[in-house]
Design an enzyme around this catalytic site. Structure first.
Site, short mmCIF file in Angstrom:
data_model
loop_
_atom_site.label_atom_id
_atom_site.label_comp_id
_atom_site.label_asym_id
_atom_site.label_seq_id
_atom_site.Cartn_x
_atom_site.Cartn_y
_atom_site.Cartn_z
N HIS A 26 53.21 50.39 59.70
CA HIS A 26 52.57 49.68 60.83
C HIS A 26 53.88 49.04 61.53
O HIS A 26 54.74 49.48 61.60
CB HIS A 26 51.49 48.84 60.76
CG HIS A 26 50.70 48.36 62.02
ND1 HIS A 26 50.89 48.74 63.22
CD2 HIS A 26 49.74 47.13 61.90
CE1 HIS A 26 50.26 48.18 63.98
NE2 HIS A 26 49.69 47.18 63.24
N HIS B 51 52.54 59.36 65.17
CA HIS B 51 51.49 58.01 65.33
C HIS B 51 50.30 58.72 65.31
O HIS B 51 49.91 59.85 65.41
CB HIS B 51 51.77 57.72 66.72
CG HIS B 51 51.15 56.58 67.17
ND1 HIS B 51 50.07 56.45 67.59
CD2 HIS B 51 52.00 55.04 67.29
CE1 HIS B 51 49.92 54.97 67.85
NE2 HIS B 51 50.96 54.22 67.48
N ASP C 153 58.92 52.33 67.39
CA ASP C 153 59.49 51.70 66.48
C ASP C 153 61.03 52.54 66.10
O ASP C 153 62.21 51.80 65.42
CB ASP C 153 59.11 51.45 64.98
CG ASP C 153 57.87 50.43 65.05
OD1 ASP C 153 58.25 49.56 65.58
OD2 ASP C 153 57.14 50.64 64.44
N1 ACO Z 1 57.53 62.10 58.60
C1 ACO Z 1 57.51 63.31 58.06
N2 ACO Z 1 56.32 63.69 58.27
C2 ACO Z 1 55.12 63.24 58.84
C3 ACO Z 1 55.43 61.85 59.38
C4 ACO Z 1 56.69 61.39 59.16
N3 ACO Z 1 57.01 60.07 59.75
N4 ACO Z 1 54.34 61.22 59.84
C5 ACO Z 1 53.37 62.22 59.44
N5 ACO Z 1 53.68 63.24 58.78
C6 ACO Z 1 53.14 64.32 58.37
C7 ACO Z 1 52.14 64.21 57.20
O1 ACO Z 1 52.85 64.47 55.97
C8 ACO Z 1 50.93 65.28 57.33
O2 ACO Z 1 51.71 66.56 56.99
P1 ACO Z 1 50.90 67.37 56.33
O3 ACO Z 1 49.66 68.02 57.24
O4 ACO Z 1 51.59 68.72 56.19
O5 ACO Z 1 50.23 67.01 55.21
C9 ACO Z 1 51.07 65.42 58.74
O6 ACO Z 1 52.17 64.92 59.33
C10 ACO Z 1 49.87 64.20 59.37
O7 ACO Z 1 50.10 63.02 59.09
P2 ACO Z 1 49.23 62.07 58.83
O8 ACO Z 1 49.89 61.11 57.63
O9 ACO Z 1 47.96 62.56 58.50
O10 ACO Z 1 49.11 61.23 59.96
P3 ACO Z 1 48.59 59.78 60.20
O11 ACO Z 1 48.02 59.84 61.75
O12 ACO Z 1 47.48 59.33 59.10
O13 ACO Z 1 49.74 58.67 60.10
C11 ACO Z 1 51.66 57.42 60.82
C12 ACO Z 1 50.51 58.15 61.39
C13 ACO Z 1 51.20 56.45 59.65
C14 ACO Z 1 52.33 56.71 61.94
C15 ACO Z 1 52.69 58.60 60.21
O14 ACO Z 1 53.13 59.19 61.09
C16 ACO Z 1 53.83 57.63 59.75
O15 ACO Z 1 53.77 57.48 58.38
N6 ACO Z 1 54.89 57.53 60.48
C17 ACO Z 1 56.05 56.76 59.79
C18 ACO Z 1 55.75 55.31 60.04
C19 ACO Z 1 55.98 54.88 61.28
O16 ACO Z 1 56.90 55.17 62.02
N7 ACO Z 1 55.04 53.86 61.69
C20 ACO Z 1 54.97 53.30 62.80
C21 ACO Z 1 53.95 53.64 63.60
S1 ACO Z 1 54.03 53.11 65.16
C22 ACO Z 1 53.52 51.43 65.04
O17 ACO Z 1 52.73 51.16 64.20
C23 ACO Z 1 53.70 50.44 65.99
#
Ligand code: ACO
Length: 431
Positions: free
Chosen positions: A270, A309, A365
């Protein structure tokens, strides 16, 4: 068109008609769907929704997001217009009061907030107790929680005047506490707030003033920081805002609930993400290391931080604004080779099938860290700045939740899959 949903329970053939209101059905309607209507122990069906992927927990009039079309609006105003024309303090007023202020209302609001920028001397003593290398986010969350012990009247959360005071105090004091946390880590003396400066300018003053008699922020940096605050001010029902609402639902004082929201924001998934993005870029270091890093992400060993996201599956409109602004700010500040690494990651992320098929785009971010770094703000302070700006949204959401007659103490259900009843065995008789 009928605004109802017909559900047939195939266990017993019964049919139910559920009203659809605002594109939603009420989950409690499933309680009536019992296998045996006469069994008092049959509580009917529950909705299972881990991580609240498709559950609205409230009705809100504050922030609107359309993740597929990349739209973000505060009280109906597009984020792009606010970022271009508004200031953080005006946007905070908008979030909390529902409309943009008149000139008279705004003068009073500015005065009310700057009136609350000072902290009690004991707060400084409290911060002095932290170890020199304490993470400033830990200092922020503890100190905001501790404010509840300074303002015991704030417990009276249904008194509008007490709520107004708490909102003003939290928005006013947040930059001061953030700057104190930084100055403490450096061993520098604390700076007093300067009421003649803007909200962002005063924050920079409390962070960076050294021996000069009067600190004057660079106008480009001051404006860029203010815009970053606007972009982070609210984002509807995200993890920390949901925390603010759910902790607030048991009716503690707002300082305690805000401390909980800060804790939720601290996590790397987050608000901690912008800090982790910069650390990730440092670890990658040079352009040559990018392919190996991407291969490791695609192999599922790590994540490309700053991408993806829960809601935005097209692009994050805040990231687009920051990206444009980053070019301006970086043109007047020290540039870093890590920017090339970031641009290469972004290029790959926007082209590579792995990221495209999963709808992973740069989020707010991905670039905000560069902006902060170019302003001379250390990495550990990035989530602190996020919390500082998000306080406006938390206050608006907390008040809306408290005054919503449909809200009660938050209490989700669970699906129990553990052991069925069994008898206690004394330790000496256990295998
Ligand atoms: N890098 C690589 N792969 C990713 C990423 C990433 N940043 N984010 C998601 N994925 C992949 C997952 O591995 C998953 O792949 P799969 O279907 O093969 O298993 C798919 O994309 C879906 O991912 P989820 O985790 O189900 O997506 P969710 O909506 O739950 O997660 C989140 C959203 C937490 C923001 C995620 O994208 C992430 O961890 N991003 C990196 C952290 C980040 O930048 N956070 C800031 C968010 S913005 C904020 O809070 C202001």
């Amino acid at each position: 068109m009928a605004q109802t949903l017909t559900v047939t329970d195939n266990r017993n053939g019964k049919t139910y008609e559920l009203p659809i209101e605002n594109g939603a059905i009420r989950s409690v309607a499933f309680n009536q769907m019992k296998l045996d209507a006469d069994d008092p122990l049959d509580h009917g069906l529950v909705c299972y929704d881990p991580a609240s992927m498709n559950t609205a927990s409230c009705k809100s009039t504050i922030t609107y997001i359309d993740g597929d079309r990349g739209i973000l609006e505060y009280r109906g105003y597009p984020i792009e217009q606010l970022a271009e024309k508004s200031t953080f303090l005006e946007t905070a007023y908008l979030l909390i009061h529902g409309d943009l202020p008149t000139a008279v209302q705004f003068e009073k609001w500015k005065h009310d907030i700057s009136d609350h920028t000072m902290v009690h001397e004991n707060v400084k003593n409290f911060i002095g107790g932290f170890h020199h290398d304490a993470h400033p986010m830990g200092i922020l969350l503890s100190t905001v929680g501790a404010l509840s012990t300074f303002y015991s009247d704030a417990n009276d959360i249904f008194d509008p005047e007490q709520r107004r005071m708490s909102v003003n105090r939290l928005i006013g004091k947040m930059p001061t506490i953030a700057a104190l946390a930084y100055r403490h880590s450096k061993g520098f003396p604390y700076n007093q707030p300067d009421a003649d400066l803007s909200y962002a300018g005063n924050y920079l003053n409390m962070m960076f003033k050294m021996l000069e008699p009067r600190y004057q922020p660079a106008p480009e940096i001051e404006r860029a920081l203010d815009v970053l605050f606007i972009l982070h001010a609210d984002h509807e029902q995200n993890c920390s805002t949901n925390t603010m609402r759910i902790v607030g639902s048991s009716h503690p004082d707002p300082y305690s609930a805000t401390a909980a929201a800060i804790a939720a924001l601290y996590g790397p998934l987050h608000g901690g993400a912008n800090e982790v993005v910069l650390r990730m870029l440092h670890r990658i270091g040079t352009l040559e290391n990018v392919p190996a890093f991407i291969a490791s992400v695609k192999a599922g060993k790590e994540r490309l931080m700053g991408f993806g996201h829960r809601i935005y599956k097209n692009y994050d409109p805040r990231a687009a604004i920051i990206k444009r602004m980053a070019d301006q700010v970086l043109s007047i500040t020290v540039t870093t080779p890590l920017l090339d690494v970031a641009r290469e990651l972004e290029r790959i992320g926007l082209e590579d099938e792995y990221f495209v098929s999963r709808k992973l785009y740069p989020n707010v971010d991905f670039y905000s860290g560069f902006m902060y770094q170019a302003m001379g703000i250390p990495v550990e302070m990035f989530p602190v700045l996020f919390a500082l700006a998000r306080t406006a949204g938390w206050m608006a959401q907390w008040q809306e939740s408290l005054l919503d007659p449909e809200q009660k103490i938050g209490r989700p259900r669970q699906i129990y899959l553990g052991k069925t009843r069994r008898d206690y065995v004394p330790m000496t008789e256990r295998a």
